[in-house]
Motif scaffolding. Structure first.
Motif, short mmCIF file in Angstrom:
data_model
loop_
_atom_site.label_atom_id
_atom_site.label_comp_id
_atom_site.label_asym_id
_atom_site.label_seq_id
_atom_site.Cartn_x
_atom_site.Cartn_y
_atom_site.Cartn_z
N SER A 191 41.56 -3.71 30.93
CA SER A 191 41.42 -3.20 32.30
C SER A 191 40.36 -3.98 33.09
N GLY A 192 39.29 -4.37 32.43
CA GLY A 192 38.26 -5.16 33.11
C GLY A 192 38.77 -6.52 33.56
N GLU A 193 39.56 -7.15 32.71
CA GLU A 193 40.12 -8.46 33.06
C GLU A 193 41.12 -8.34 34.21
N LEU A 194 41.89 -7.26 34.21
CA LEU A 194 42.83 -7.04 35.31
C LEU A 194 42.07 -6.83 36.63
N GLU A 195 41.01 -6.05 36.57
CA GLU A 195 40.21 -5.81 37.78
C GLU A 195 39.55 -7.10 38.26
N GLN A 196 39.03 -7.90 37.33
CA GLN A 196 38.44 -9.20 37.67
C GLN A 196 39.47 -10.08 38.36
N THR A 197 40.66 -10.11 37.80
CA THR A 197 41.74 -10.93 38.35
C THR A 197 42.12 -10.45 39.75
N ALA A 198 42.23 -9.14 39.92
CA ALA A 198 42.56 -8.59 41.24
C ALA A 198 41.48 -8.95 42.26
N ASP A 199 40.22 -8.84 41.87
CA ASP A 199 39.12 -9.17 42.78
C ASP A 199 39.14 -10.65 43.16
N ASN B 21 47.83 -5.82 40.86
CA ASN B 21 47.46 -4.48 41.32
C ASN B 21 48.35 -3.40 40.70
N CYS C 225 47.08 -2.85 37.28
CA CYS C 225 45.82 -2.09 37.33
C CYS C 225 46.10 -0.59 37.47
#
Length: 95
Positions: free
Chosen positions: A41-49, A89, A92
């Motif tokens: 989940s952290g990597e997905l959020e990093q990617t989205a950001d 997204n 996420c």
């Protein structure tokens, strides 16, 4: 949950990651280059950001671009980026 990006979207993501600090994003870049999209989940959020930030800067660049041919190419890149960001997204939200 299955997270999938098309080859052109993966290449775009790799290029965005290459523009970042390698100490912070090296592990994520290695996964993308290996086509291993088992992100937590952290990597997905990093990617989205990252993609959202790139989207903002690309929109600014398009607005300032006087050359129509370059503007068209940047708009093509923006559409690809938006497609990739939408998939990230969605992943996420499902996480």
């Amino acid at each position: 949950m299955q997270f999938h990006l098309e080859t052109d979207e993966l290449n775009l993501l790799a290029n965005v990651l290459l523009e970042q600090d390698p100490r912070r994003y090296n592990e994520l870049l290695n996964k993308v280059l290996a086509r291993d999209l088992r992100f937590d989940s952290g990597e997905l959020e990093q990617t989205a950001d990252l993609l959202a930030g790139k989207k903002r800067s690309l929109k600014d660049e398009i607005a300032r671009q006087p050359n129509d041919a370059l503007k068209l190419e940047l708009q093509r890149q923006l559409a690809l980026l938006e497609r990739a960001l939408e998939r990230v997204n969605e992943a996420c939200v499902m996480f």
